[in-house]
Design an enzyme around this catalytic site. Structure first.
Site, PDB file in Angstrom:
ATOM      1  N   GLY A 150       0.817  -1.211   0.000  1.00  0.00           N
ATOM      2  CA  GLY A 150       0.000   0.000   0.000  1.00  0.00           C
ATOM      3  C   GLY A 150       0.846   1.254   0.000  1.00  0.00           C
ATOM      4  O   GLY A 150       1.829   1.341   0.722  1.00  0.00           O
ATOM      5  N   THR A 151       0.493   2.213  -0.829  1.00  0.00           N
ATOM      6  CA  THR A 151       1.103   3.536  -0.867  1.00  0.00           C
ATOM      7  C   THR A 151       0.042   4.485  -1.415  1.00  0.00           C
ATOM      8  O   THR A 151      -0.881   4.030  -2.089  1.00  0.00           O
ATOM      9  CB  THR A 151       2.290   3.570  -1.839  1.00  0.00           C
ATOM     10  OG1 THR A 151       1.840   3.143  -3.116  1.00  0.00           O
ATOM     11  CG2 THR A 151       3.416   2.652  -1.413  1.00  0.00           C
ATOM     12  N   THR A 152       0.023   5.729  -1.209  1.00  0.00           N
ATOM     13  CA  THR A 152       0.937   6.656  -0.549  1.00  0.00           C
ATOM     14  C   THR A 152       0.160   7.353   0.569  1.00  0.00           C
ATOM     15  O   THR A 152      -1.038   7.578   0.427  1.00  0.00           O
ATOM     16  CB  THR A 152       1.428   7.696  -1.593  1.00  0.00           C
ATOM     17  OG1 THR A 152       2.143   6.999  -2.616  1.00  0.00           O
ATOM     18  CG2 THR A 152       2.319   8.746  -0.987  1.00  0.00           C
ATOM     19  N   ASP A 176      -4.093   7.302  -0.512  1.00  0.00           N
ATOM     20  CA  ASP A 176      -4.726   6.849  -1.741  1.00  0.00           C
ATOM     21  C   ASP A 176      -5.324   5.456  -1.503  1.00  0.00           C
ATOM     22  O   ASP A 176      -5.194   4.886  -0.428  1.00  0.00           O
ATOM     23  CB  ASP A 176      -3.724   6.839  -2.895  1.00  0.00           C
ATOM     24  CG  ASP A 176      -2.832   5.611  -2.878  1.00  0.00           C
ATOM     25  OD1 ASP A 176      -2.086   5.431  -1.888  1.00  0.00           O
ATOM     26  OD2 ASP A 176      -2.885   4.812  -3.832  1.00  0.00           O
ATOM     27  N   LYS A 192      -6.087   2.801   3.936  1.00  0.00           N
ATOM     28  CA  LYS A 192      -4.746   2.836   4.519  1.00  0.00           C
ATOM     29  C   LYS A 192      -4.612   3.808   5.687  1.00  0.00           C
ATOM     30  O   LYS A 192      -3.546   3.905   6.283  1.00  0.00           O
ATOM     31  CB  LYS A 192      -3.724   3.222   3.444  1.00  0.00           C
ATOM     32  CG  LYS A 192      -3.812   2.415   2.163  1.00  0.00           C
ATOM     33  CD  LYS A 192      -2.868   2.977   1.116  1.00  0.00           C
ATOM     34  CE  LYS A 192      -3.120   2.331  -0.230  1.00  0.00           C
ATOM     35  NZ  LYS A 192      -2.273   2.930  -1.285  1.00  0.00           N
TER      36      LYS A 192
END
EC number: 3.4.25.1
Length: 281
Positions: free
Chosen positions: A48-50, A65, A81
């Site tokens: 997972g990012t960001t 995101d 997230k």
């Protein structure tokens, strides 16, 4: 009177740290204590990012995101997230998604356990230190490619201001000033905020700035997902003030994202900042 369903050890007065209690009673339940095969497993699990966070007078905003990737594949388009850690703080996850979510749940339980045992909440520094300890316990997994590097933010009731903390995989804790971001798109998000951030932003302005930063991250980083207009999937945004934290309703985030995207239709690279300082509005 004791509870016959629980072992006697569970009923003895002890530490106010839930993770320490778990390490003593059932260490196999801690993420970092589980044995895994040798090798590099980083590409086998969704990442997972960001995550982006920024302070404003009277609070702090954290946003993430919604994309999770597995190698060059989009593993999930609507992953969440950003989570409340307690009433006055939030944690955003970057890295191996499964381990990160599990660490967040343990962190949430840790803070709730401390509050019930001690009758008061941990200080902001105390919360940041506890999260650092949990990250450090995952170092073995991180060496095999299953790293978890969260971003922590909250409102400090003692200093009456929003605060942001970043970490490295060894559990090193660093307090950030004004704004910060983590994850694969963090370089682009941070560069965006350098141009857009102002100390006098209100809550809505701060949310707009972090949404702009996530848009810029998605524009240059394939692992970061931008606003999905067809599926109506938008960033998760947590706003924390002296009144506590709240997740901004999707409809409100969508309204801000729609304004950001409308502006990008006119100027794809986003708002321009003045060359020599001054008012960026």
């Amino acid at each position: 009177m004791g509870d016959p369903r629980l072992p006697a050890a569970f009923l003895q007065p002890g530490t106010s740290s839930f993770s320490d209690f778990l390490a003593e009673q059932a260490p196999d339940l801690l993420p970092g204590r589980r044995a895994v095969p040798q090798g590099h497993a980083g590409d086998l699990a969704p990442h997972g990012t960001t995550i982006v966070a920024a302070t404003f007078p009277g609070g702090v905003v954290m946003a993430g995101d919604r994309r999770a990737t597995m190698g060059n594949i989009i593993a999930q388009r609507d992953i969440e997230k950003v989570f409340p850690a307690d009433e006055y703080s939030a944690v955003g996850i970057a890295g191996t998604a499964g381990l990160a979510v599990e660490m967040v749940r343990l962190f949430q339980t840790e803070l709730e356990h401390y509050e019930k045992i001690e009758g008061t909440t941990l200080s902001m520094d105390g919360k940041a230190n506890r999260l650092a300890t949990l990250i450090r316990s995952n170092l073995g997994m991180a060496m095999q490619g299953l790293a978890v590097v969260p971003l922590f933010a909250g409102f400090d009731l003692t200093t009456d201001q929003g605060r942001i903390f970043s970490y490295d995989v060894t559990g090193g804790r660093y307090e950030e000033t004004a704004f910060h971001s983590v994850g694969s798109g963090s370089l682009f998000a941070r560069g965006s905020l350098k141009k857009l951030y102002r100390e006098d932003l209100d809550a809505t302005g701060c949310v707009t700035a972090v949404v702009q930063a996530l848009y810029d991250a998605a524009d240059d980083d394939s692992a970061t997902g931008g606003p999905d207009l067809t599926r109506r999937i938008f960033p998760v945004v947590q706003v924390i003030t002296a009144d506590g934290g709240r997740r901004m309703p999707d409809a409100e985030v969508a309204a801000i994202a729609d304004i950001v995207i409308a502006g990008r239709m006119q100027r794809p690279d986003g708002p321009a900042a003045p060359l020599t300082g001054g008012d960026a509005r």
